[in-house]
Design an enzyme around this catalytic site. Structure first.
Site, short mmCIF file in Angstrom:
data_model
loop_
_atom_site.label_atom_id
_atom_site.label_comp_id
_atom_site.label_asym_id
_atom_site.label_seq_id
_atom_site.Cartn_x
_atom_site.Cartn_y
_atom_site.Cartn_z
N HIS A 40 0.74 -1.09 0.01
CA HIS A 40 0.08 -0.01 0.05
C HIS A 40 0.92 1.21 0.05
O HIS A 40 0.94 1.94 0.87
CB HIS A 40 -0.93 0.04 1.28
CG HIS A 40 -1.98 -1.05 1.10
ND1 HIS A 40 -2.68 -1.67 2.12
CD2 HIS A 40 -2.70 -1.56 0.00
CE1 HIS A 40 -3.47 -2.63 1.54
NE2 HIS A 40 -3.64 -2.47 0.25
N CYS A 94 3.65 -12.94 3.15
CA CYS A 94 4.64 -12.91 4.30
C CYS A 94 4.40 -14.23 5.00
O CYS A 94 3.39 -14.67 5.04
CB CYS A 94 4.11 -11.67 5.19
SG CYS A 94 5.22 -11.51 6.50
N GLU A 124 -5.58 -8.86 3.70
CA GLU A 124 -4.94 -10.13 4.41
C GLU A 124 -6.07 -10.81 5.20
O GLU A 124 -6.10 -12.06 5.14
CB GLU A 124 -4.06 -9.56 5.53
CG GLU A 124 -3.52 -10.59 6.14
CD GLU A 124 -2.95 -10.21 7.51
OE1 GLU A 124 -2.07 -9.02 7.50
OE2 GLU A 124 -3.06 -10.72 8.45
N THR A 160 -2.50 -10.04 11.13
CA THR A 160 -1.16 -9.83 11.63
C THR A 160 -0.82 -8.44 12.27
O THR A 160 0.11 -8.25 13.24
CB THR A 160 -0.11 -10.01 10.59
OG1 THR A 160 -0.39 -9.26 9.36
CG2 THR A 160 -0.12 -11.68 10.29
N SER A 216 -2.66 3.08 3.31
CA SER A 216 -2.01 2.09 4.17
C SER A 216 -2.35 2.03 5.50
O SER A 216 -2.35 3.20 6.28
CB SER A 216 -0.27 2.38 4.27
OG SER A 216 0.30 1.89 5.43
N SER A 259 5.24 -0.01 4.98
CA SER A 259 5.28 -0.14 3.40
C SER A 259 5.99 1.17 2.98
O SER A 259 5.61 1.46 1.76
CB SER A 259 3.72 -0.46 2.88
OG SER A 259 2.96 0.56 3.55
#
Ligand code: SF4
Length: 275
Positions: A40, A94, A124, A160, A216, A259
């Site tokens: 992002h 990841c 995610e 996460t 983000s 990011s």
């Protein structure tokens, strides 16, 4: 002007790995595309495009070539579709996200009702929901957890990047919903480290600059946490740094989301030092 950088800031392990894999793909193949933006951060996405890595929003846009799965991961149906289409895959999911996906799948297979603590609209969490399968749910706060019915067995997995304090508080609500609650604390330490370092610095400076994509989630959260301690500006690039912020201020702090590329952090730092 004293300009201080947060002790932990910028690219995390998972993002560094994803970018490296995408850059390697660019040097090996001419037809590599990320499924959705690799991270992002619009500036990084543009840089990769210049290096030859394109972006697709759906697998329907690609009939041949290489598809790069980003660090947020994808659900099993995406892997199936990639295989059906005969596309080459570079999987940049990841490892921490993979662990959350696997935990959700295993809990569901063991007969737990899977509850994912996280934002259901985040890619995610969407991927973890798909691995957990039908009947799994995501809750983002205590109110949403409270609204869930009583369940026989609950298996909890977290996004996460979720705040560990908020995770604990939501888990306390879930503990009242079942006699058997299995908790997989799949929070990645990169987020905690960046948040703690940002809050610590925000308490010591006149104002904070938080660098990172406006899209983000982890950068936006950093900006929110800093804003609770001092005046905070969320920017994407050095061009947005304004002269008037520096009047009557002596000490400023800088942090950046997981990011945010190093080169943007350096540009902002240098510009602030000249004020
Ligand atoms: S924040 Fe953590 S889980 Fe997310 S990509 Fe980075 S290292 Fe992986």
């Amino acid at each position: 002007m004293e300009v201080l950088l947060a002790e932990n800031l910028g690219f995390c392990y998972g993002v560094k790995r994803a970018i490296q894999l995408a850059e390697d793909a660019a040097s090996l193949a001419k037809d590599a595309f990320t499924l959705g933006p690799i991270i992002h951060n619009p500036q990084m996405v543009a840089k990769l495009a210049e290096e030859g890595v394109g972006k697709i929003d759906s697998l329907d846009e690609l009939d041949s070539g290489t598809v790069i799965i980003r660090s947020h991961g994808v659900g099993p149906s995406v892997y199936e579709k990639i295989e059906q289409k005969g596309l080459h895959t570079i999987d940049a999911t990841c490892p921490h996200v993979l662990k959350a996906q696997r935990s959700a799948k295993e809990l569901a297979e063991a007969g737990y009702q899977v509850v994912i603590v996280g934002d259901k609209n985040h890619p995610e969490v969407k991927s973890i929901l798909q691995w957990a399968g039908e009947g799994s749910v995501a809750v983002n706060d205590e109110t949403e957890a409270e609204a869930l019915p009583a369940m026989r067995r609950i298996g909890v997995v977290s996004q996460t990047t979720f705040s560990s304090a908020k995770f604990k508080s939501i888990v306390m609500v879930l503990l009242d919903k079942s006699l058997e609650v299995k908790i997989m604390r799949t929070i990645c330490t990169a987020t905690d480290q960046r948040q703690s370092a940002a809050v610590k610095l925000a308490q010591e400076v006149d104002f904070m600059i938080v660098i990172g994509g406006r899209n983000s989630a982890n950068t936006t959260r950093l900006a929110q946490l800093c804003a609770e301690k001092c005046k905070t500006y969320h920017i994407e690039t050095a061009d947005e740094v304004c002269d008037e912020w520096f009047a009557n201020n002596k000490k400023i702090g800088i942090t950046a989301g997981a990011s945010t590329p190093d080169w943007i952090i350096k540009e902002v730092y240098k510009k602030c030092q000249k004020k």
